[in-house]
Design an enzyme around this catalytic site. Sequence first.
Site, PDB file in Angstrom:
ATOM      1  N   HIS A  13       0.827  -1.221   0.000  1.00 37.31           N
ATOM      2  CA  HIS A  13       0.000   0.000   0.000  1.00 37.31           C
ATOM      3  C   HIS A  13       0.860   1.269   0.000  1.00 37.31           C
ATOM      4  CE1 HIS A  13       0.278  -0.356   4.548  1.00 37.31           C
ATOM      5  NE2 HIS A  13       0.522   0.930   4.390  1.00 37.31           N
ATOM      6  N   ASP A  69       0.057  -7.551   1.297  1.00 30.78           N
ATOM      7  CA  ASP A  69       0.546  -6.186   1.500  1.00 30.78           C
ATOM      8  C   ASP A  69       2.075  -6.133   1.513  1.00 30.78           C
ATOM      9  OD1 ASP A  69       0.291  -3.472   1.751  1.00 30.78           O
ATOM     10  OD2 ASP A  69       0.064  -3.490   3.929  1.00 30.78           O
ATOM     11  N   SER A 105       4.965   2.498   8.170  1.00 29.64           N
ATOM     12  CA  SER A 105       4.487   1.408   7.332  1.00 29.64           C
ATOM     13  C   SER A 105       5.573   0.935   6.378  1.00 29.64           C
ATOM     14  CB  SER A 105       3.281   1.875   6.534  1.00 29.64           C
ATOM     15  OG  SER A 105       2.615   0.784   5.971  1.00 29.64           O
TER      16      SER A 105
END
Length: 503
Positions: free
Chosen positions: A150, A180, A253
């Site tokens: 993402h 992901d 992230s």
Amino acid sequence: MTSAALKNTRLVVALLAAGAMGGASVSALNALHGSAVAAPTSAAVATTGSVASTPVALPDFSRITERHGPAVVNISVTGTTKVSSGSPLAQGDGDDDDDALAGDPFFEFFRRFQQGQGRQGRGGQQEVPTRGQGSGFIVSSDGIILTNAHVVRDAREVTVKLTDRREFRAKVLGADPRTDVAVLRIAASNLPVVTLGKTSELKVGEWVLAIGSPFGFENTVTAGVVSAKGRSLPDDSTVPFIQTDVAINPGNSGGPLFNARGEVVGINSQIYSRSGGYQGVSFAIPIDIAARIQKQIVANGKVEHARLGVAVQEVNQTFADSFKLDKPEGALVSTVEKGSPAEKAGLQSGDVVRKVNGQPIVSSGDLAALIGLAAPGDTVKLDVWRQGSAKEITARLASADEKSAQAAGKKDSPSQGKLGLALRPLQPDERQEAGLDSGLVVQQASGPAALAGVQAGDVLIAINGTPVRNVEQVRSVVAKADKSVALLIQRGDSKIFVPVNLG
């Protein structure tokens, strides 16, 4: 001793006990990681009838950071995305504040920073410039980097910045939204690399460390412990996440999660938050999974996932009592797809899958995680509970891509295409429990039905006032409907009509 002196003594003991609590709780963990154990001191306090805890040293996070920090990178992404003209994303304030809304607490760390008004597109949409930041880590000295899918989604340009302040344009070799995980490559050599560990050896309560760029603050270090393993989240992911209490925020992230030996055991991916910021619950993708995805992407440029071909639901206490299970665990098979590996292996509706290749299935999400992380063509051994006795079934898994291609080649059925419901008939015991003569269980709700509030587990009793007895009846009514339908839904002991706008 006076009462005042006794009171002061108790206070000192309580304070010392509270101060020593952190050290005592990690003693076993530090022993596992070879941390230096401090020698007992004469100041150790022991209460009557108890044994004094031996003070221990915490892991040396500075050494881990010094040694492995240079292999952690900052990732900057620029691109565009199409949004409706009325969306908050299309009405950014023009600065670098985060104008995106976190409607789902499991929101992605890659947030959209708005710039300008964008260009008006067709259908009332605008093409809005976006930029974001994330983290990653180098796994190969020739420039292979792991991060989250993402982070680089919709990216037109990806820039990687090293700790020595060098910057490189990165190529996205591939990304797998299902897990992901994304793999990047930069044109560089002799780069510092991290050491990969094994998630299977990670223990709950073990110290872990995160390095990343929260809110753009590069090379930020945070630490905590493993809170749980094998977490299944309510999204489309099949990843058995590592849950930690490490402080993770937007920008972390894609960054690495280290154990106390300095080995990467996960990729920081998501948080659970009601405020939009860190609240003590963070999730990381196990590095064993990420490494497998990396190998497939580097070798083939894509990732293949396996498929069993069943729809499952949770086993609650009522189901456990009905099926004579010793405890409410497992995945209850509600539907077996025709022609699927499950049908060929002999799985039936009503079976409860309790183990896959010897690994226990506690919740229904465990089955999806284990199957989704296997490879097409793999053979799996399923321990199944059927009609009060145990059975062993062997299935050869197919490719999930084959199912997706078949679905894309078929025209959406009216009941799922327009309404957005996946339905199945009630089982006899379910009809008895719900007190209904007929009805259809909602297995999955999406599209218009989900927007109207229909949820998986609801029972569809009637549509437009007519009791429903099969899926074909629902399809027929929806096909004839113009703008909307009225669904009579039972949820628990309550019944309510839900209007659904078909659009």
